[in-house]
Write an enzyme that holds these catalytic residues in place. Structure first.
Site, PDB file in Angstrom:
ATOM      1  CE1 TYR A 156      -3.356   3.074   0.704  1.00 33.19           C
ATOM      2  CE2 TYR A 156      -1.970   3.285   2.626  1.00 33.19           C
ATOM      3  CZ  TYR A 156      -2.795   3.905   1.694  1.00 33.19           C
ATOM      4  OH  TYR A 156      -3.505   5.013   1.740  1.00 33.19           O
ATOM      5  NE  ARG A 165       1.573  12.851  11.779  1.00 35.33           N
ATOM      6  CZ  ARG A 165       1.894  13.882  11.116  1.00 35.33           C
ATOM      7  NH1 ARG A 165       2.919  14.540  10.875  1.00 35.33           N
ATOM      8  NH2 ARG A 165       1.174  13.778   9.751  1.00 35.33           N
ATOM      9  NE  ARG A 204      -8.407   8.623   6.910  1.00 36.03           N
ATOM     10  CZ  ARG A 204      -8.633   9.973   7.071  1.00 36.03           C
ATOM     11  NH1 ARG A 204      -9.537  10.519   6.530  1.00 36.03           N
ATOM     12  NH2 ARG A 204      -7.753  10.711   7.827  1.00 36.03           N
ATOM     13  CG  PHE A 212      12.659  18.044  -3.720  1.00 33.04           C
ATOM     14  CD1 PHE A 212      11.379  19.210  -3.895  1.00 33.04           C
ATOM     15  CD2 PHE A 212      12.288  16.816  -3.842  1.00 33.04           C
ATOM     16  CE1 PHE A 212      10.406  18.623  -4.488  1.00 33.04           C
ATOM     17  CE2 PHE A 212      11.139  16.188  -4.387  1.00 33.04           C
ATOM     18  CZ  PHE A 212      10.146  17.215  -4.697  1.00 33.04           C
TER      19      PHE A 212
END
Length: 458
Positions: free
Chosen positions: A210, A257, A267, A327
């Site tokens: 997932y 978290r 969920r 980045f």
């Protein structure tokens, strides 16, 4: 091919304005987008930031123009519109994208918007499954259908679907090597999202799968874009295992978290193989009498996430371009700081787990070279080590992975002289801008939250 902008990552004048108007504030939780992980699917990056519940016009944002004037003037109207949508859907992430060098900046901007549109389809619960599944599977084909758009979405970011022709136009204006990467990742991600629409995350392997679909593929796609731009070596794009780990580390951190928020909204992203060892139902872990079991489950998942850190170190050590390094590095240090805060912390099951605002800004300012990143990783790994309980069921595994992280850090240190990017004043300005924007955003969020609380108390 989209024309390359000038090399300046961010206008210094914008930096000065950002610093001068940033309000003072303290004590609020940082927006989840500070992790800068592309949490797609129900873990969407914009959901993480949540500046408001509605799509806000650009005029309501104080900082939407991060690009220098010469960059903006050289862009087509449709490309400027794409950057407008970027700033509207993710203010924090927009700042980092617009600090990238040259044409890579445009490619990543379009990549983000395409996946943002795909994610919006996946998130929209008003779309019936018999319509949503084909849309997710076929979404990559819409990139080459100039008139395709979707006007039935109820999501806050529906603008990227309603004006998808503008986004797909700029996609088609990209160089072929960029288009190939974006289309491929969009296709694979759409198929993965469709697979997990009615499938719960059961085994630890399914958790990895997932997270691969919604985040690992983003890491792979970004890495391939870095290499396609020639700002990074071809090996960065070829090594999909390391790139996948970059995404999985961020995604697992977010999932860990956000236990309480997710369970309260119905969920479930914690893998059943893990939580079923400690509770009959996932939501039972929030019960006070289940605290010991809950912490054992939490520590098991944190340990699993930590196993990606050696790959993160290896990946970052390969990067040569300063804008690309910034980045990539900032989200990773935010993630390990967050994991350190979560480890063995009852607050994961009771409220909001946060890193301090000043801590977040410091991390963004410091994570601009490999030596600093190594130091940060070592610091938070040591913090986790000090929290490991003698009775924790995952103790041995946790100690083992922490030892591997220390070993990997030590090995990587030997190559730092040749791998550490030179930090120019220009890029320092970009880092300072990101920190200033984040500081301002955090303070504004805190003020809004306080105002809402005051109103509710009346």
């Amino acid at each position: 091919m989209a024309g390359a902008c000038c090399k300046c990552p961010v206008s210094l004048s914008v930096l000065k304005r950002s610093l001068s108007v940033a309000p003072r504030g303290s004590g609020s939780a940082p927006p989840r987008s500070l992790l800068l992980g592309w949490r797609l699917g129900e873990r969407g990056l914009q959901e993480a930031a949540r500046p408001s519940s509605a799509f806000r016009p650009a005029g309501l944002y104080r900082h939407t123009a991060f690009l220098c004037v010469s960059c903006q003037e050289s862009m087509s109207e449709s490309l400027r519109t794409c950057y407008l949508y970027l700033n509207q859907t993710s203010r924090s992430f927009a700042a980092v994208i617009q600090a990238l060098d040259g044409e890579l900046r445009h490619a990543v901007c379009i990549f983000y918007l395409v996946l943002r549109a795909l994610d919006t389809v996946e998130d929209d619960m008003s779309i019936p499954l018999d319509k949503k599944v084909p849309m997710l599977n076929d979404f990559h084909t819409y990139l080459y259908q100039g008139e395709w758009c979707f006007t039935e979405s109820q999501e806050k970011d529906r603008q990227v679907l309603e004006d998808f022709p503008t986004i797909s136009l700029e996609f088609r204006n990209l160089a072929q090597e960029y288009r190939d990467v974006i289309s491929d990742i969009c296709h694979r991600m759409g198929v993965g999202m469709a697979e997990f629409l009615e499938k719960k995350v059961g085994s630890m392997k399914e958790w990895d799968l997932y997270c691969h679909y919604v985040a690992g593929l983003v890491g792979i796609g970004l890495s391939q874009l870095f290499s396609a731009s020639q700002l990074e070596d071809p090996e960065v794009g070829r090594d999909t295992e390391l790139a996948n780990s970059m995404g999985l580390f961020l995604q697992k951190t977010n999932i860990i978290r956000d236990y309480l928020e997710d369970t309260e909204e119905g969920r479930a992203f914690w893998p059943q193989e893990a939580w079923s060892q400690f509770a009959v139902r996932l939501e039972d872990l929030a019960q006070p009498e289940k605290l010991d079991s809950a912490l054992s489950c939490l520590n098991l998942l944190v340990t699993d996430a930590l196993r990606h850190v050696p790959d993160v170190i290896a990946y970052l050590s390969r990067l040569r371009n300063q804008s690309v390094f910034n980045f990539c590095a900032i989200p990773q240090v935010m993630a390990i700081a967050t994991l350190s805060t979560c480890y063995n912390n009852p607050m994961v099951f009771q409220g909001v787990v946060k890193i301090r605002k000043g801590q977040a800004v410091t991390l963004m300012m410091e994570a601009t070279n490999m030596k600093a990143v190594q130091t940060i990783i070592a610091q938070y790994s040591q913090e986790i080590l000090q929290k490991v309980s003698l009775t924790d069921p995952s103790r041995d595994k946790t100690l083992h992975i922490l030892a591997l992280i220390r070993e990997k850090s030590a090995l990587s240190q030997s190559s730092l002289p040749s791998r550490t990017p030179h930090l120019s004043p220009m890029y320092l300005s970009a880092a300072m801008l990101l920190a200033a924007l984040s500081w301002q955003y955090l303070s504004t969020t805190a003020a809004q939250a306080q105002g809402t609380g005051d109103m509710q108390g009346q």
